[in-house]
Design an enzyme around this catalytic site. Structure first.
Site, PDB file in Angstrom:
ATOM      1  N   CYS A 256       0.813  -1.225   0.000  1.00 17.77           N
ATOM      2  CA  CYS A 256       0.000   0.000   0.000  1.00 17.77           C
ATOM      3  C   CYS A 256       0.846   1.275   0.000  1.00 17.77           C
ATOM      4  CB  CYS A 256      -0.990  -0.025   1.152  1.00 17.77           C
ATOM      5  SG  CYS A 256      -0.248   0.102   2.808  1.00 17.77           S
ATOM      6  N   HIS A 305      -2.766   1.201   6.684  1.00 17.92           N
ATOM      7  CA  HIS A 305      -3.116   1.117   5.258  1.00 17.92           C
ATOM      8  C   HIS A 305      -3.347   2.512   4.699  1.00 17.92           C
ATOM      9  CE1 HIS A 305      -4.314  -1.117   1.688  1.00 17.92           C
ATOM     10  NE2 HIS A 305      -5.250  -0.192   1.499  1.00 17.92           N
ATOM     11  N   HIS A 317      -5.838   1.924  -4.576  1.00 19.98           N
ATOM     12  CA  HIS A 317      -4.835   1.413  -3.637  1.00 19.98           C
ATOM     13  C   HIS A 317      -4.379   0.011  -4.016  1.00 19.98           C
ATOM     14  CE1 HIS A 317      -7.835  -0.966  -0.886  1.00 19.98           C
ATOM     15  NE2 HIS A 317      -8.272  -0.919  -2.119  1.00 19.98           N
TER      16      HIS A 317
END
Length: 341
Positions: A256, A305, A317
């Site tokens: 991420c 994240h 993402h």
């Protein structure tokens, strides 16, 4: 005389008790087996997703340790270069001091009053005396410079030793986090292996549908937050379909924060490597309604994240293992806040 009594036979009552006990044990085992059935596909998926989330948290810590290790490597190299150059300068100063001492010996080996008595030319003697005084001043100056250089070298060596100790500890932390990630992934794979081939195929099909749905994402009339945000978001869009890989930061696979840091680097902007550090890389935006395309968006309480806000309630993402870079609803994860770089 030896006794030849027959062994006592168990009574009927004792046999009945033993039989009942054995039957109860069998029944309890059966109940235990019934109480612990094979988990369903949805239960396995929930557990696997949880393990992936924990692995991602450990990965961000791994990324932080890796970034620290790289910085320490650079700092140690720079310090060692300074120490080497400083040692060369110190050696040169010592050689210079040796030359001054030799000249002083040649000029001042006899007592000054005797030199004046023996000298047939007082003017020549006074010139020599002046030169001797200059040599003495140079010698004092050289000694002071050498002492200062020695102190500097000692400090630099001590600093380098401290950095080397930090590096050793960081490498140990790096290894521990890598093992933690691998352990979580292995546990997730073990759970997946309990599913039938058909169930695993169904989960893979779900991921394929999510990837295909990403291609149809409606971003509305999203306006980029800035020119650099637009450039970073465009770079991230070019990687849609690239696989998620723990610890990867491009150009062909990403985790991420690897995606976000890589994309902003393509826009000429350097941001930290980890999601937690990226959370301080700009102006915080709490309300989703104020988000603009290219803003960083952070999820979960520990901020493990991160992705890009894409517009119309969508984020771009790198989600998790088995998935690729794609668009998803911002509501799929617990949103914390956004950051405008």
């Amino acid at each position: 005389m030896a006794s030849h009594r027959r062994p006592k036979q168990p009574s009927r009552t004792r046999v009945t008790v033993l039989t009942a006990t054995a039957a109860a044990a069998v029944a309890l085992t059966a109940q235990t087996a019934q109480a612990d059935p094979k988990p369903s596909k949805s239960e396995v998926k929930a557990k696997v997703d949880k393990l992936y989330e924990e692995a991602e948290h450990a990965t961000e810590q791994y990324n932080g340790a890796k970034e620290k290790q790289d910085k320490l490597d650079d700092q140690i190299d720079a310090l060692q270069d300074k120490v080497a150059r400083g040692q060369e300068e110190l050696n040169t100063l010592r050689d210079s001091l040796g030359s001054v001492a030799s000249a002083q010996y040649r000029s001042g080996g006899i007592d000054p009053s005797v030199q004046l008595f023996l000298s047939g030319d007082p003017d020549t003697y006074l010139e020599k005396a002046s030169a001797l005084d200059q040599l003495g001043a140079k010698q004092t100056e050289a000694i002071q410079e050498i002492q200062a250089k020695q102190r500097t070298l000692a400090q630099q060596r001590q600093e380098a030793q401290g950095k080397l100790k930090d590096l050793a500890e960081t490498r140990e932390e790096l290894g521990a986090k890598k093992k933690e990630v691998q352990s979580k992934l292995a546990a997730a794979q073990k759970l997946l292996n309990t599913l039938t081939a058909a169930e695993r195929a169904a989960l893979a099909a779900d991921e394929s549908r999510a990837n295909r749905a990403s291609a149809r994402a409606d971003l509305g009339n999203a306006v980029p937050a800035s020119q650099r945000a637009a450039a970073a978001f465009s770079a991230a869009q070019s990687k849609i379909g690239s696989p998620y890989v723990y610890g990867a930061s491009g150009p062909s696979s990403f985790d991420c924060s690897g995606l976000t840091s890589w994309a902003y680097a393509q826009a000429g902007v350097s941001i930290p490597r980890t999601s937690q550090a990226q959370a301080s890389a700009g102006t915080r935006i709490s309300s989703q309604s104020q988000l603009q395309q290219g803003d960083l968006v952070f999820f979960y309480g520990d901020l493990h994240h991160v992705g890009f806000y894409a517009g119309n309630g969508q984020v771009l993402h790198a989600p998790k293992p088995g998935a690729s870079v794609r668009y998803e609803s911002i509501n799929n994860m617990p949103y914390m806040f956004g950051v405008r770089v």
